[in-house]
Scaffold this motif. Structure first.
Motif, PDB file in Angstrom:
ATOM      1  N   LEU A  90     -34.830  26.787  -1.005  1.00 20.92           N
ATOM      2  CA  LEU A  90     -34.348  26.320   0.111  1.00 20.92           C
ATOM      3  C   LEU A  90     -35.135  26.815   1.260  1.00 20.92           C
ATOM      4  N   LEU A  91     -35.788  27.778   1.158  1.00 21.40           N
ATOM      5  CA  LEU A  91     -36.647  28.407   2.328  1.00 21.40           C
ATOM      6  C   LEU A  91     -37.880  27.549   2.508  1.00 21.40           C
ATOM      7  N   HIS A  92     -38.291  27.180   1.238  1.00 17.77           N
ATOM      8  CA  HIS A  92     -39.238  26.326   1.407  1.00 17.77           C
ATOM      9  C   HIS A  92     -39.173  24.670   1.833  1.00 17.77           C
ATOM     10  N   SER A  93     -37.992  24.515   1.984  1.00 14.33           N
ATOM     11  CA  SER A  93     -37.416  23.096   2.267  1.00 14.33           C
ATOM     12  C   SER A  93     -37.538  23.331   3.701  1.00 14.33           C
ATOM     13  N   LEU A  94     -36.907  24.264   4.486  1.00 14.93           N
ATOM     14  CA  LEU A  94     -36.559  24.679   5.549  1.00 14.93           C
ATOM     15  C   LEU A  94     -38.214  24.822   6.300  1.00 14.93           C
ATOM     16  N   VAL A  95     -39.074  25.340   5.652  1.00 14.45           N
ATOM     17  CA  VAL A  95     -40.656  25.215   6.016  1.00 14.45           C
ATOM     18  C   VAL A  95     -41.140  23.788   6.256  1.00 14.45           C
ATOM     19  N   PHE A  96     -40.549  23.087   5.337  1.00 15.44           N
ATOM     20  CA  PHE A  96     -41.141  21.679   5.326  1.00 15.44           C
ATOM     21  C   PHE A  96     -40.344  20.893   6.498  1.00 15.44           C
ATOM     22  N   LEU A 240     -35.832  11.991  14.079  1.00 12.59           N
ATOM     23  CA  LEU A 240     -35.400  13.446  13.391  1.00 12.59           C
ATOM     24  C   LEU A 240     -34.374  13.202  12.102  1.00 12.59           C
ATOM     25  N   VAL A 241     -33.667  12.520  11.954  1.00  9.80           N
ATOM     26  CA  VAL A 241     -32.685  12.396  11.127  1.00  9.80           C
ATOM     27  C   VAL A 241     -33.577  11.642   9.651  1.00  9.80           C
ATOM     28  N   LEU A 242     -34.236  10.686   9.825  1.00 12.42           N
ATOM     29  CA  LEU A 242     -35.151  10.299   8.721  1.00 12.42           C
ATOM     30  C   LEU A 242     -36.110  11.347   8.182  1.00 12.42           C
ATOM     31  N   MET A 243     -36.685  12.037   9.105  1.00 17.32           N
ATOM     32  CA  MET A 243     -37.618  13.175   8.775  1.00 17.32           C
ATOM     33  C   MET A 243     -36.928  14.295   8.077  1.00 17.32           C
ATOM     34  N   ILE A 244     -35.953  14.905   8.594  1.00 18.22           N
ATOM     35  CA  ILE A 244     -35.189  15.927   8.021  1.00 18.22           C
ATOM     36  C   ILE A 244     -34.836  15.531   6.591  1.00 18.22           C
ATOM     37  N   THR A 245     -34.066  14.397   6.682  1.00 17.27           N
ATOM     38  CA  THR A 245     -33.509  14.240   5.436  1.00 17.27           C
ATOM     39  C   THR A 245     -34.904  14.032   4.435  1.00 17.27           C
ATOM     40  N   ALA A 246     -36.000  13.273   4.775  1.00 20.05           N
ATOM     41  CA  ALA A 246     -37.222  13.513   3.784  1.00 20.05           C
ATOM     42  C   ALA A 246     -37.693  14.821   3.368  1.00 20.05           C
ATOM     43  N   ALA A 247     -37.521  15.771   4.554  1.00 17.31           N
ATOM     44  CA  ALA A 247     -38.072  17.156   4.079  1.00 17.31           C
ATOM     45  C   ALA A 247     -37.370  17.888   3.044  1.00 17.31           C
ATOM     46  N   LEU A 248     -35.760  17.874   3.555  1.00 19.39           N
ATOM     47  CA  LEU A 248     -34.682  18.316   2.305  1.00 19.39           C
ATOM     48  C   LEU A 248     -34.638  17.971   1.127  1.00 19.39           C
ATOM     49  N   ARG A 249     -35.144  16.643   0.758  1.00 20.35           N
ATOM     50  CA  ARG A 249     -34.889  15.934  -0.461  1.00 20.35           C
ATOM     51  C   ARG A 249     -36.431  15.827  -1.078  1.00 20.35           C
ATOM     52  N   ASN A 250     -37.268  16.311  -0.523  1.00 24.00           N
ATOM     53  CA  ASN A 250     -38.610  16.168  -1.003  1.00 24.00           C
ATOM     54  C   ASN A 250     -38.533  16.623  -2.534  1.00 24.00           C
ATOM     55  N   PHE A 251     -39.154  15.787  -3.152  1.00 28.47           N
ATOM     56  CA  PHE A 251     -39.448  15.939  -4.645  1.00 28.47           C
ATOM     57  C   PHE A 251     -41.027  15.483  -5.198  1.00 28.47           C
ATOM     58  N   ILE A 296     -25.920  19.916   2.245  1.00 36.58           N
ATOM     59  CA  ILE A 296     -26.557  20.376   3.314  1.00 36.58           C
ATOM     60  C   ILE A 296     -27.356  19.701   4.083  1.00 36.58           C
ATOM     61  N   ILE A 297     -28.088  18.479   3.149  1.00 37.39           N
ATOM     62  CA  ILE A 297     -28.436  17.218   4.189  1.00 37.39           C
ATOM     63  C   ILE A 297     -27.561  16.661   5.011  1.00 37.39           C
ATOM     64  N   LEU A 298     -26.250  16.286   4.554  1.00 37.52           N
ATOM     65  CA  LEU A 298     -25.376  15.966   5.558  1.00 37.52           C
ATOM     66  C   LEU A 298     -25.035  16.652   6.682  1.00 37.52           C
ATOM     67  N   ALA A 299     -24.814  18.018   6.537  1.00 41.82           N
ATOM     68  CA  ALA A 299     -24.687  19.177   7.531  1.00 41.82           C
ATOM     69  C   ALA A 299     -25.793  18.843   8.447  1.00 41.82           C
TER      70      ALA A 299
END
Length: 329
Positions: A90-96, A240-251, A296-299
């Motif tokens: 999750l910390l890596h996702s925050l960096v992303f 920002l909504v699109l970018m943050i969503t992409a960062a958190l669900r990055n796979f 987490i993504i919805l929040a």
């Protein structure tokens, strides 16, 4: 003479010669129109809501996907929360988020601020070229960047050519550079999205505002913060909504470049969801992690939209309050 004129004259006679005020009609609700929405709602319910509901249900079971499941209650959630590897991911996702959302947004805003003050020929062409990375398959992007970052790839060859050979390394194989190297791929992808959205928003800002700011002696920086940035609030929120969503669900980018390595230096929560569901056969635990990741993504999306929502200008609010007082007096 038309029927409308006769009706208007009749209303005038009924009101003692005074012209009648326009009649407001309530919009008629046609229930038949809702029938056209049923196929879309059915498709959404079957392919979106039903899998989410099933994931929530499965998250309360110990299940390998084949044999009979066993009810475990909240144990899967407790295991996820107490797993330090999940917190590291999750910390890596925050960096992303920095690489996927903040960095491309800042770069796109700088580009838009510069372009809004100068004339650029072929802007449509550059806008299309910059948007291409966003529409490319992420697998193609990952394979291309894996070649760029290779020890014998073009990046290291370029550094050798300009005398910076001491910086060459296996960029996605080094513990210190793997995470930012993968993050920069996200910056490259998301920059085009931000640039296109912000350019579209900047073209809607009235040019009179820029002229007024320049007459007041505003420079380029003050003009950007007083005119351009407030005018792009809606576009920034969407980006920002699109970018943050992409960062958190990055796979897919992580999986096709580093597979979470070296070690666990680039793992993300989605990586462990895939690993639990298809490799270690811990479907219940993977579902619990997926549910928590969705929350987490919805929040994050809700917080972003709340912070960047359109606020009524103070001057308009004061005028409205004054009108109410005069009306009540």
């Amino acid at each position: 003479m038309s029927a409308t004129s006769h009706a208007s004259r009749a209303r005038t006679r009924r009101n003692g010669g005074e012209s009648a005020s326009p009649v407001r009609r309530r919009p008629r609700l046609d229930n038949v129109a809702y029938l056209y929405l049923i196929p879309a709602f059915a498709f959404y319910g079957i392919f979106m809501l039903r899998p989410i509901a099933e994931s929530i249900w499965i998250s309360f079971f110990d299940w390998d996907g084949i044999t009979e499941s066993v009810w475990t209650g909240w144990d899967n959630y407790a295991a996820v929360i107490n797993n330090p590897l999940i917190w590291e991911a999750l910390l890596h996702s925050l960096v992303f988020i920095v690489f996927y959302a903040l960095l491309p947004s800042v770069l796109a805003l700088i580009f838009v601020a510069v372009i809004s003050r100068i004339r650029v020929y072929g802007l449509t062409f550059f806008r299309a070229v910059l948007f291409i990375p966003y529409v490319l398959s992420t697998v193609v992007v990952a394979v291309a960047w894996r070649w760029i970052y290779d020890i014998n790839g073009p990046l290291n060859n370029f550094l050798d050519a300009i005398g910076l050979g001491f910086l060459t390394r296996a960029w996605i194989g080094d513990f210190t550079t793997a995470l930012p190297s993968v993050g920069l791929i996200g910056t490259w992808i998301m920059f085009g999205l931000g640039f296109v959205l912000f350019m579209a928003g900047a073209q809607k800002i009235p040019f009179d505002l820029y002229e007024a700011a320049r007459l007041d002696g505003a420079g380029a920086v003050r003009e950007f913060f007083a005119v351009t940035l407030p005018g792009l609030r809606g576009e920034i929120s969407v980006a920002l909504v699109l970018m943050i969503t992409a960062a958190l669900r990055n796979f897919d980018i992580v999986w096709n470049t580093t597979s979470g390595g070296p070690g666990t230096s680039t793992t993300v929560p989605s990586y462990y969801v895939y690993q639990g569901a298809f490799m270690t056969r811990d479907v219940g635990g993977a579902s619990a992690l997926a549910v928590l990741l969705t929350i987490i993504i919805l929040a994050a999306v809700g917080l972003t939209m709340y912070l960047l929502k359109e606020k009524e200008p103070r001057q308009r609010t004061q005028l409205r309050r004054r009108a109410r007082k005069e009306g009540s007096a």
